[in-house]
Design an enzyme around this catalytic site. Structure first.
Site, short mmCIF file in Angstrom:
data_model
loop_
_atom_site.label_atom_id
_atom_site.label_comp_id
_atom_site.label_asym_id
_atom_site.label_seq_id
_atom_site.Cartn_x
_atom_site.Cartn_y
_atom_site.Cartn_z
CB SER A 119 86.29 50.82 65.96
OG SER A 119 85.46 49.83 66.53
CB THR B 41 83.31 53.10 57.16
OG1 THR B 41 82.35 52.19 56.64
CG2 THR B 41 82.73 53.83 58.36
CB THR C 298 92.98 55.54 67.19
OG1 THR C 298 93.86 54.60 67.80
CG2 THR C 298 93.22 55.45 65.68
CG ASP C 299 96.91 55.04 70.95
OD1 ASP C 299 96.16 54.31 70.25
OD2 ASP C 299 97.32 54.69 72.07
CD GLU C 300 94.94 50.82 67.43
OE1 GLU C 300 95.11 50.09 66.45
OE2 GLU C 300 94.15 50.54 68.35
CE1 TYR D 260 90.04 52.06 63.80
CE2 TYR D 260 91.99 51.58 65.12
CZ TYR D 260 90.80 52.26 64.94
OH TYR D 260 90.37 53.16 65.90
CE LYS E 128 89.68 56.84 63.56
NZ LYS E 128 88.28 57.34 63.66
CG ASN F 28 93.88 50.19 73.41
OD1 ASN F 28 94.78 50.73 72.78
ND2 ASN F 28 93.42 48.99 73.10
CE1 TYR G 127 93.73 37.13 69.07
CE2 TYR G 127 94.14 39.47 68.70
CZ TYR G 127 93.28 38.37 68.66
OH TYR G 127 91.99 38.54 68.21
CG ASP H 101 101.28 38.07 67.77
OD1 ASP H 101 100.25 38.63 68.21
OD2 ASP H 101 102.43 38.51 67.96
NE ARG H 102 94.92 42.38 66.36
CZ ARG H 102 94.41 43.29 67.22
NH1 ARG H 102 95.12 44.34 67.57
NH2 ARG H 102 93.21 43.13 67.73
N GLY I 198 101.07 41.57 61.99
CA GLY I 198 101.53 42.97 62.13
C GLY I 198 101.20 43.58 63.48
P1 NAD Z 1 82.41 51.20 67.73
O1 NAD Z 1 82.83 50.24 66.68
O2 NAD Z 1 81.94 50.70 69.04
O3 NAD Z 1 81.24 52.15 67.17
C1 NAD Z 1 81.26 52.69 65.88
C2 NAD Z 1 79.86 53.23 65.56
O4 NAD Z 1 79.91 53.81 64.25
C3 NAD Z 1 78.78 52.15 65.54
O5 NAD Z 1 77.63 52.60 66.24
C4 NAD Z 1 78.47 51.97 64.06
O6 NAD Z 1 77.12 51.58 63.80
C5 NAD Z 1 78.76 53.37 63.53
N1 NAD Z 1 79.09 53.36 62.09
C6 NAD Z 1 79.96 52.55 61.46
N2 NAD Z 1 79.96 52.82 60.13
C7 NAD Z 1 79.07 53.83 59.94
C8 NAD Z 1 78.64 54.55 58.79
N3 NAD Z 1 79.11 54.27 57.58
N4 NAD Z 1 77.73 55.54 58.96
C9 NAD Z 1 77.24 55.83 60.20
N5 NAD Z 1 77.61 55.17 61.30
C10 NAD Z 1 78.51 54.18 61.18
O7 NAD Z 1 83.65 52.18 67.90
P2 NAD Z 1 84.24 52.90 69.21
O8 NAD Z 1 85.17 51.98 69.88
O9 NAD Z 1 83.14 53.51 69.97
O10 NAD Z 1 85.11 54.05 68.52
C11 NAD Z 1 84.53 55.28 68.16
C12 NAD Z 1 85.57 56.17 67.52
O11 NAD Z 1 86.65 56.38 68.42
C13 NAD Z 1 86.18 55.57 66.25
O12 NAD Z 1 86.37 56.61 65.31
C14 NAD Z 1 87.52 54.99 66.72
O13 NAD Z 1 88.47 55.01 65.67
C15 NAD Z 1 87.88 55.99 67.82
N6 NAD Z 1 88.74 55.45 68.91
C16 NAD Z 1 88.40 54.29 69.55
C17 NAD Z 1 89.20 53.82 70.60
C18 NAD Z 1 88.83 52.57 71.37
O14 NAD Z 1 89.62 52.15 72.23
N7 NAD Z 1 87.69 51.98 71.15
C19 NAD Z 1 90.34 54.54 70.99
C20 NAD Z 1 90.64 55.72 70.30
C21 NAD Z 1 89.83 56.18 69.27
P1 TYD Z 2 91.80 45.19 71.06
O1 TYD Z 2 90.83 45.26 72.19
O2 TYD Z 2 91.39 44.51 69.79
O3 TYD Z 2 92.31 46.68 70.78
P2 TYD Z 2 93.53 47.22 69.82
O4 TYD Z 2 93.92 46.14 68.89
O5 TYD Z 2 92.86 48.36 69.12
O6 TYD Z 2 94.61 47.64 70.76
O7 TYD Z 2 93.11 44.44 71.56
C1 TYD Z 2 93.85 44.89 72.67
C2 TYD Z 2 95.08 44.02 72.78
O8 TYD Z 2 94.68 42.69 73.14
C3 TYD Z 2 95.85 43.89 71.49
O9 TYD Z 2 97.25 43.87 71.77
C4 TYD Z 2 95.41 42.57 70.91
C5 TYD Z 2 95.11 41.74 72.16
N1 TYD Z 2 94.04 40.73 72.02
C6 TYD Z 2 94.26 39.40 72.39
O10 TYD Z 2 95.36 39.02 72.83
N2 TYD Z 2 93.23 38.50 72.25
C7 TYD Z 2 92.00 38.87 71.77
O11 TYD Z 2 91.10 38.00 71.65
C8 TYD Z 2 91.78 40.25 71.41
C9 TYD Z 2 90.45 40.70 70.87
C10 TYD Z 2 92.83 41.15 71.56
#
Ligand code: NAD
Ligand code: TYD
Length: 379
Positions: free
Chosen positions: A89, A104, A137-139, A185, A189, A214, A242, A315-316, A318
């Site tokens: 993720s 994955t 995700t919205d991404e 990523y 997705k 997010n 970033y 910056d990151r 892309g």
């Molecule tokens: P996370 O990285 O915290 O958790 C991912 C979990 O998946 C972990 O417990 C990991 O062990 C498990 N995992 C990874 N690979 C695996 C595999 N091959 N088999 C079984 N388990 C596996 O992620 P998160 O932030 O909780 O996100 C969960 C879901 O929601 C993801 O699909 C992500 O794309 C989506 N999502 C996340 C966000 C966000 O802001 N975090 C926003 C929108 C959607």
């Molecule tokens: P992140 O939490 O990695 O979520 P996403 O990339 O999925 O949106 O990052 C959120 C925002 O914060 C993103 O624009 C990147 C920025 N960022 C930083 O500026 N510094 C950091 O150390 C991290 C992890 C993210």
């Protein structure tokens, strides 16, 4: 015991998954919740300590890419619902190692789909009463332009909208927005979303996809912006911002996402897509300042004294400029509303990380990875 439903939640030891597992285990005691997680670096069973002894909860350490195991689990537990969150993720990791993301997120999702297809098609009732619910995700929609860097009054509002309540452009992602992913990523997705829809269109599998903005809240791995910065502020370490910190994200409290998932799992229309977001856009630098002030205040420091930790870094690659979700369909059709305003959510989140320093220390030291061995290995 016979359960009313048998549901696999994948990725239940991760950030969002642990909130979904907790909600379902506590709310639906007549459902059997099977948490299938490989326990990668992002999986932490300590996230579920409070529910792990419940009789309607089972943890299975398994890889979603393991087809035989997925098929065996569906048969063994008579699975009728799958809520699929397991994924790699983190965008920065995907830039360094795109193959793991393709494996994955794409192959893993396809493996689960095919295992569910084989099992459900083998039953006399077929797909009746079944659901494959994919969390995305919205991404996948790509990036929106930041046409109004100073912020406009947002045309929409929800309870999550912050008091500052801005939109940084006039366009939003709707369910009709064309996919245009930029990072490995989001590309992985997007691909998994396409496979889920293809299984509906080709085989008639009942599927739903949701795309959320997010998330923030307790139990998030401290590589993501908010928990990383809370921990760094506490230890007075630099805060790597970033670029110019001007990128915009739309933030939603994780428990509100879990509530949306519960509602959509039970009431969502098959083959539909729902966007989930709180109309709560923030520039990174503004959110960082709120987090600094909140941590300082709660630690009894002078509010704002840790602003000096802000460090602008390269910056990151892309880096998507702006994400903003239009979630009116979910509000209109299913009546979902976030429960927490952003300022309340951030206060609650910062307080949780400061009160749960042991959780954070276990994660940062790597000790959390021993939890499975101590609790489950010899069961
Ligand atoms: P996370 O990285 O915290 O958790 C991912 C979990 O998946 C972990 O417990 C990991 O062990 C498990 N995992 C990874 N690979 C695996 C595999 N091959 N088999 C079984 N388990 C596996 O992620 P998160 O932030 O909780 O996100 C969960 C879901 O929601 C993801 O699909 C992500 O794309 C989506 N999502 C996340 C966000 C966000 O802001 N975090 C926003 C929108 C959607
Ligand atoms: P992140 O939490 O990695 O979520 P996403 O990339 O999925 O949106 O990052 C959120 C925002 O914060 C993103 O624009 C990147 C920025 N960022 C930083 O500026 N510094 C950091 O150390 C991290 C992890 C993210």
């Amino acid at each position: 015991m016979d359960f009313k439903r048998n549901i696999i939640i994948t990725g239940g030891a991760g950030f969002i998954g642990s909130h979904v597992v907790r909600l379902f285990v506590n709310k639906y005691q007549d459902y059997h919740i099977i948490n299938v997680d490989k326990l990668t670096y992002a999986g932490n069973l300590a996230n579920l300590k409070d529910i792990e002894q419940q009789p309607n909860y089972t943890f299975v350490k398994a890889d979603i890419c393991d087809f035989d195991k997925m098929q065996q689990l569906m048969q063994e537990h008579h699975v009728d619902g799958i809520i699929h969150l397991a994924a790699e993720s983190h965008v920065d990791r995907s830039i360094k190692d795109p193959f793991t993301f393709a494996h994955t997120n794409v192959i893993g999702t396809l493996t689960l789909l095919q295992a569910a297809k084989n099992y459900w098609e083998s039953l006399p009732e077929g797909y009746k009463g079944k659901l494959f619910y994919h969390i995305s995700t919205d991404e996948v929609y790509g990036a929106l332009e930041l046409t109004h860097p100073e912020g406009l009054e947002s045309p929409f509002t929800t309870k999550a909208s912050s008091e500052h309540h801005h939109a940084y452009g006039t366009t939003f992602f709707t369910e009709e927005t064309k996919y245009n992913p930029h990072s490995p990523y989001s590309a992985s997705k997007a691909s998994s979303d396409h496979f889920v829809r293809a299984f509906h269109d080709t085989y008639g599998m009942p599927t739903i996809v949701t795309n959320c903005s997010n998330n923030y809240g307790p139990y998030q791995f401290p590589e993501k912006l908010i928990p990383l910065f809370i921990n760094n502020i506490r230890h007075r370490k630099p805060l790597p911002v970033y670029g110019k910190g001007e990128n915009v994200r739309d933030w939603l409290f994780v428990e509100d996402h879990a509530r949306a998932i519960d509602l959509i799992f039970h009431k969502g229309k098959i083959a539909e897509t729902y966007n989930i977001g709180g109309f709560n856009e923030w520039k990174n630098i503004d959110i960082i300042k709120v987090v600094i002030r909140t941590v300082d205040r709660l630690l009894g420091r002078k509010e704002g004294e840790d602003m000096q930790l802000i460090t602008y870094v390269t910056d990151r690659k892309g880096h998507d400029m702006r994400y903003a979700i239009d979630s009116r369909k979910l509000q209109r059709e299913l009546g979902w509303e976030p429960s927490l305003q952003f300022e309340e959510g951030i206060e609650k989140t910062v307080r949780w990380y400061l009160d749960n320093q042991e959780w954070m220390d276990n994660v940062t030291s790597g000790d959390y990875q021993k939890y499975y061995d101590s609790m489950y290995k010899n069961r």
